[in-house]
Design a protein around this motif. Structure first.
Motif, PDB file in Angstrom:
ATOM      1  N   CYS A   9     -66.419  12.857  29.386  1.00  0.00           N
ATOM      2  CA  CYS A   9     -67.773  12.998  29.741  1.00  0.00           C
ATOM      3  C   CYS A   9     -68.495  14.067  29.072  1.00  0.00           C
ATOM      4  O   CYS A   9     -68.045  15.339  29.272  1.00  0.00           O
ATOM      5  N   GLY A  10     -69.467  13.838  28.477  1.00  0.00           N
ATOM      6  CA  GLY A  10     -70.368  14.767  27.776  1.00  0.00           C
ATOM      7  C   GLY A  10     -71.016  15.916  28.575  1.00  0.00           C
ATOM      8  O   GLY A  10     -70.854  16.925  28.330  1.00  0.00           O
ATOM      9  N   ALA A  11     -71.485  15.159  29.568  1.00  0.00           N
ATOM     10  CA  ALA A  11     -72.009  16.380  30.565  1.00  0.00           C
ATOM     11  C   ALA A  11     -71.274  17.238  30.970  1.00  0.00           C
ATOM     12  O   ALA A  11     -71.517  18.448  31.180  1.00  0.00           O
ATOM     13  N   CYS A  48     -68.938  10.824  25.870  1.00  0.00           N
ATOM     14  CA  CYS A  48     -69.796  10.059  26.404  1.00  0.00           C
ATOM     15  C   CYS A  48     -71.177  11.051  26.103  1.00  0.00           C
ATOM     16  O   CYS A  48     -70.987  12.053  26.392  1.00  0.00           O
ATOM     17  N   GLU A  49     -72.417  10.330  26.252  1.00  0.00           N
ATOM     18  CA  GLU A  49     -73.412  11.146  26.421  1.00  0.00           C
ATOM     19  C   GLU A  49     -74.549  10.352  27.311  1.00  0.00           C
ATOM     20  O   GLU A  49     -74.454   9.134  27.404  1.00  0.00           O
ATOM     21  N   CYS A  50     -75.118  11.174  28.300  1.00  0.00           N
ATOM     22  CA  CYS A  50     -75.852  10.596  29.272  1.00  0.00           C
ATOM     23  C   CYS A  50     -77.041   9.764  28.727  1.00  0.00           C
ATOM     24  O   CYS A  50     -77.659  10.254  27.631  1.00  0.00           O
ATOM     25  N   PRO A  51     -77.252   8.604  28.859  1.00  0.00           N
ATOM     26  CA  PRO A  51     -76.939   7.966  30.329  1.00  0.00           C
ATOM     27  C   PRO A  51     -75.799   6.992  30.239  1.00  0.00           C
ATOM     28  O   PRO A  51     -75.177   6.145  30.847  1.00  0.00           O
ATOM     29  N   GLY A  52     -75.134   6.978  29.035  1.00  0.00           N
ATOM     30  CA  GLY A  52     -73.836   6.265  28.619  1.00  0.00           C
ATOM     31  C   GLY A  52     -74.037   5.180  27.912  1.00  0.00           C
ATOM     32  O   GLY A  52     -73.027   4.248  27.785  1.00  0.00           O
ATOM     33  N   MET A  79     -63.564  12.653  33.780  1.00  0.00           N
ATOM     34  CA  MET A  79     -64.736  11.658  33.960  1.00  0.00           C
ATOM     35  C   MET A  79     -64.218  10.407  34.991  1.00  0.00           C
ATOM     36  O   MET A  79     -65.169  10.044  35.739  1.00  0.00           O
ATOM     37  N   CYS A  86     -70.462  10.389  38.387  1.00  0.00           N
ATOM     38  CA  CYS A  86     -71.554  10.112  37.162  1.00  0.00           C
ATOM     39  C   CYS A  86     -72.726   9.419  37.841  1.00  0.00           C
ATOM     40  O   CYS A  86     -72.336   8.157  38.533  1.00  0.00           O
ATOM     41  N   PRO A  87     -73.886   9.855  37.553  1.00  0.00           N
ATOM     42  CA  PRO A  87     -75.118   9.192  38.374  1.00  0.00           C
ATOM     43  C   PRO A  87     -75.461   7.542  37.538  1.00  0.00           C
ATOM     44  O   PRO A  87     -76.182   7.191  38.375  1.00  0.00           O
ATOM     45  N   TYR A  88     -74.950   7.357  36.486  1.00  0.00           N
ATOM     46  CA  TYR A  88     -75.366   6.222  35.901  1.00  0.00           C
ATOM     47  C   TYR A  88     -74.298   5.048  35.894  1.00  0.00           C
ATOM     48  O   TYR A  88     -74.663   3.856  35.897  1.00  0.00           O
ATOM     49  N   MET A  94     -67.794   1.608  33.452  1.00  0.00           N
ATOM     50  CA  MET A  94     -67.608   2.208  32.149  1.00  0.00           C
ATOM     51  C   MET A  94     -66.453   1.404  31.396  1.00  0.00           C
ATOM     52  O   MET A  94     -66.406   1.030  30.407  1.00  0.00           O
TER      53      MET A  94
END
Ligand code: SF4
Length: 114
Positions: A9-11, A48-52, A79, A86-88, A94
């Motif tokens: 998870c990039g965030a 991963c970068e938001c929003p995925g 992740m 994750c909000p997405y 995923m």
């Protein structure tokens, strides 16, 4: 030795609170611990970068450019077990997107280290 790709998870990685790429995922893969049933060669580590939305194409590109198809893709424990989540998308969503895109089985989680 199986070949694996790991997704982080990039965030979370960017927050610096124990990035999935710091050592835990890599140690678990190397030692065959946690979710890895055997010592495994990490042939790709994709952030991963938001929003995925870029995750599946970036993973597909990593597989294509490396010319090594992994035996499995592992979604990092940070992740897969994120709190707050994750909000997405859920880790299961995923995983399905990744599996449909690459044809490679996806496993949720990598390690149990603290
Ligand atoms: S989309 Fe979700 S899993 Fe991907 S970097 Fe953002 S918060 Fe992390």
């Amino acid at each position: 030795m199986q070949k694996v790709a790991i997704i982080g998870c990039g965030a979370y990685m960017d927050s610096g609170y124990g990035c999935p790429g710091e050592w835990r995922c890599l140690k678990a893969a190397a030692m065959g611990e946690g979710k890895f049933e055997e010592a495994s060669a990490v042939v790709a580590f994709v952030k991963c970068e938001c929003p995925g939305r870029s995750l599946a194409p970036n993973t597909g590109m990593a597989i294509k450019l490396s010319e090594v198809k992994p035996d499995a893709i592992y979604i990092s424990s940070c992740m897969a077990n994120a709190k707050p989540a994750c909000p997405y998308a859920s880790a299961e969503e995923m995983a399905k997107i990744l599996q449909d895109k690459t044809g490679v089985p996806v496993i949720l989680g990598t390690h149990d280290y603290k």
